[in-house]
Write a protein that holds these residues in place. Structure first.
Motif, PDB file in Angstrom:
ATOM      1  N   ALA A 121       0.843  -1.201   0.000  1.00 22.52           N
ATOM      2  CA  ALA A 121       0.000   0.000   0.000  1.00 22.52           C
ATOM      3  C   ALA A 121       0.879   1.252   0.000  1.00 22.52           C
ATOM      4  O   ALA A 121       0.637   2.196  -0.762  1.00 22.52           O
ATOM      5  N   THR A 124       2.581   1.742  -3.355  1.00 17.74           N
ATOM      6  CA  THR A 124       1.616   2.199  -4.362  1.00 17.74           C
ATOM      7  C   THR A 124       1.370   3.696  -4.220  1.00 17.74           C
ATOM      8  O   THR A 124       1.376   4.437  -5.205  1.00 17.74           O
ATOM      9  N   ALA A 206      -3.899   3.470   3.551  1.00 18.70           N
ATOM     10  CA  ALA A 206      -4.887   2.400   3.402  1.00 18.70           C
ATOM     11  C   ALA A 206      -5.718   2.268   4.663  1.00 18.70           C
ATOM     12  O   ALA A 206      -5.310   2.694   5.740  1.00 18.70           O
ATOM     13  N   ARG A 231     -15.542   0.827   1.686  1.00 18.61           N
ATOM     14  CA  ARG A 231     -15.099   0.761   0.286  1.00 18.61           C
ATOM     15  C   ARG A 231     -15.371   2.099  -0.423  1.00 18.61           C
ATOM     16  O   ARG A 231     -14.508   2.635  -1.106  1.00 18.61           O
ATOM     17  N   CYS A 234     -13.051   4.882   0.936  1.00 16.66           N
ATOM     18  CA  CYS A 234     -11.677   4.691   0.445  1.00 16.66           C
ATOM     19  C   CYS A 234     -11.580   5.207  -0.992  1.00 16.66           C
ATOM     20  O   CYS A 234     -10.643   5.932  -1.338  1.00 16.66           O
ATOM     21  N   ASP A 235     -12.542   4.839  -1.821  1.00 16.08           N
ATOM     22  CA  ASP A 235     -12.531   5.294  -3.223  1.00 16.08           C
ATOM     23  C   ASP A 235     -12.579   6.815  -3.308  1.00 16.08           C
ATOM     24  O   ASP A 235     -11.837   7.437  -4.069  1.00 16.08           O
ATOM     25  N   LEU A 240      -6.432   3.104  -0.084  1.00 15.53           N
ATOM     26  CA  LEU A 240      -6.540   1.694  -0.478  1.00 15.53           C
ATOM     27  C   LEU A 240      -7.248   0.912   0.625  1.00 15.53           C
ATOM     28  O   LEU A 240      -7.191   1.287   1.793  1.00 15.53           O
ATOM     29  N   ASP A 267      -8.605  -3.665  -2.439  1.00 17.12           N
ATOM     30  CA  ASP A 267      -7.420  -3.473  -3.285  1.00 17.12           C
ATOM     31  C   ASP A 267      -6.366  -4.518  -2.966  1.00 17.12           C
ATOM     32  O   ASP A 267      -5.563  -4.880  -3.824  1.00 17.12           O
ATOM     33  N   THR A 287      -3.468  -8.742  -5.064  1.00 15.93           N
ATOM     34  CA  THR A 287      -3.794  -7.351  -5.377  1.00 15.93           C
ATOM     35  C   THR A 287      -4.186  -7.194  -6.838  1.00 15.93           C
ATOM     36  O   THR A 287      -4.205  -8.172  -7.598  1.00 15.93           O
ATOM     37  N   THR A 288      -4.510  -5.961  -7.211  1.00 17.19           N
ATOM     38  CA  THR A 288      -5.005  -5.695  -8.560  1.00 17.19           C
ATOM     39  C   THR A 288      -3.843  -5.465  -9.528  1.00 17.19           C
ATOM     40  O   THR A 288      -2.734  -5.094  -9.126  1.00 17.19           O
ATOM     41  N   GLU A 290      -3.759  -3.001 -11.458  1.00 15.60           N
ATOM     42  CA  GLU A 290      -3.532  -1.562 -11.370  1.00 15.60           C
ATOM     43  C   GLU A 290      -2.458  -1.231 -10.331  1.00 15.60           C
ATOM     44  O   GLU A 290      -1.517  -0.483 -10.599  1.00 15.60           O
ATOM     45  N   MET A 291      -2.590  -1.827  -9.143  1.00 11.57           N
ATOM     46  CA  MET A 291      -1.600  -1.555  -8.103  1.00 11.57           C
ATOM     47  C   MET A 291      -0.237  -2.105  -8.464  1.00 11.57           C
ATOM     48  O   MET A 291       0.793  -1.464  -8.246  1.00 11.57           O
TER      49      MET A 291
END
Ligand SMILES: *Cc1c(COP(=O)(O)O)cnc(C)c1O
Length: 435
Positions: A121, A124, A206, A231, A234-235, A240, A267, A287-288, A290-291
């Protein structure tokens, strides 16, 4: 000297002092849902060895997987090398986990998974040009492991923060997630969460939590709406979300992963404990893309972690076999039956004056007393009744292997209720009636 004396002479047990007089039992074998003691007694296991042994012990399918892999190699370094067990397990985890989690980092224990997740986290956020985000938000009542950084996000009181004050990083805490599972979530329940994001959202790397079930920090179940709000917040704030499913993963809460109760994707997702069906220590951080891509494009371009026993082939092979077995066994049906058995079997405890609450979710049953249990005097009461139950604090709880029969489960809950019935509160502690 007998085994127990030799043990006392030189070994620490979890949260104990060397030479402690509290009872300890030599176990020489285990099979199915039974632990076999050195003196020949057999105990029905109510603990799954702390969430792990979902298939029970000495399982022919897992033994076979271990044997097959042993013949090939039990370990090889993961730097510059790969092997079928790791690749197959990673693919299986990606397939089973909530949509969007595509990359797997293997570690050797749950606490280290949390350390790796926290570092992931932070890296990232640094890669995203957000290096001022170095704090973690954590609800009270959480448990995430015993290493220093994992401890920093555990409940500050039960997690022994005061003892290590000055050494632990200072994180941001909010009250326990409310309301309880099954209760209606109102705006009022989310006020504090909204507020902490509004005030400190720009400093948070995070939020870390145990989805739906807070385990070792109090065995509480909370409403999925709380998780959905977390969620969303966080967004909205570029924070995260780390879901610690080390205890809940692989069906324990009635869903394969507890985040599914809220239909959200974190995430970062940490799994451990039941991952190998309790055979070996192994954990994973998912994890994703993206991360993973953000970390790759930032400085130093690599994820800075790499345990010696990372991706251990023996553990990975057993984990793959354990997950396959879970699916083949129709775990959902097994957990549902255990849930019903726990509801029924533990219900009589609700009427006792020294019981505060009885709660059940999935294959987890909790009897919360009004006062803490005196472990030294109460532990033998379970063993005398032929069951293995290990209370902590005010909690007497069960998380049986999923393969337990209705008959064994009834014996287990009967024994638990009988022990609790034979307790009294004396000087603020629950002790046997005979004490
Ligand atoms: C057990 C546990 C951990 C720590 O795992 P270890 O393998 O004991 O290091 C972390 N988080 C949760 C939710 C756990 O239950």
């Amino acid at each position: 000297m007998n085994l127990v004396d030799r043990d006392r002479h030189s070994i620490w047990h979890p949260y104990s002092s060397v030479g402690s007089p509290s009872p300890i039992y030599p176990v020489v074998a285990a099979e199915g849902v039974r632990l076999k003691l050195e003196d020949g007694r057999e105990l029905i296991d109510g603990m799954s060895s702390w969430w792990c042994a979902v298939h029970g012990y000495n399982h022919p399918v897992l033994n076979e997987a271990a044997m097959q892999q042993l013949d090939k190699m039990s370990h090889v370094m993961f730097g510059g090398l790969t092997h079928p067990p790791a690749v197959e397990l990673a693919e299986t985890l990606v397939e089973l986990s909530p949509w969007g989690l595509q990359k797997v980092f293997f570690v050797d224990s749950g606490s280290v998974a949390i350390e790796a997740a926290m570092k992931m986290a932070l890296q990232t956020q640094i890669a995203r040009g957000q290096s001022q985000r170095h704090l973690f938000l954590s609800p009270r009542g959480g448990y995430h492991g015993d290493t220093l950084d994992a401890m920093s996000v555990c409940d500050p009181i039960t997690g022994m923060h005061t003892l290590f004050e000055g050494v632990l990083p200072k994180q941001v805490f909010i009250e326990r997630p409310e309301p309880a599972f099954g209760e209606h979530c109102t705006e009022q329940h989310l006020v504090q969460l909204e507020q902490v994001f509004a005030e400190q959202g720009d400093q948070l790397a995070a939020m870390i939590l145990e989805p739906i079930v807070q385990g070792a920090g109090g065995m509480r179940f909370y409403a999925p709406e709380y998780l959905q709000a977390a969620r969303r917040l966080c967004d909205e704030h570029g924070v995260l979300l780390i879901a610690d499913e080390i205890a809940t993963g692989f069906g324990r809460s009635g869903k394969l992963f507890a985040v599914e109760h809220a239909d959200i994707t974190p995430d970062i997702l940490c799994v451990g404990k039941a991952l190998t069906g309790g055979y070996l220590s192994l954990a994973a951080v998912l994890t994703t893309d993206e991360m993973a891509n953000d970390i790759a494009s930032g400085e130093p371009g690599v994820f800075m972690h790499g345990p010696t026993f990372m991706g251990n082939p023996l553990a990975c092979a057993i984990a793959k076999a354990s997950i396959d077995l879970l699916c083949a066994n129709d775990w959902q049906q097994q957990v549902l039956q255990i849930e019903q058995g726990l509801h029924q079997g533990l219900a009589p405890a609700k009427t006792f004056t020294h019981v505060a609450e009885v709660r059940v979710l999935g294959a987890i049953g909790v009897v919360e007393l009004t006062h803490p249990v005196d472990m030294s005097s109460v532990q033998p009461m379970f063993v005398e009744r032929g069951v293995w139950v290990r209370p902590f604090g005010k909690l007497v709880y069960l998380m049986p292997p999923f393969v337990m029969s209705a008959g064994d489960l009834a014996q287990l809950t009967d024994a638990l209720v009988d022990v609790v019935a034979n307790l009294q509160i004396k000087d603020g502690v629950a002790v046997p009636l005979s004490a």
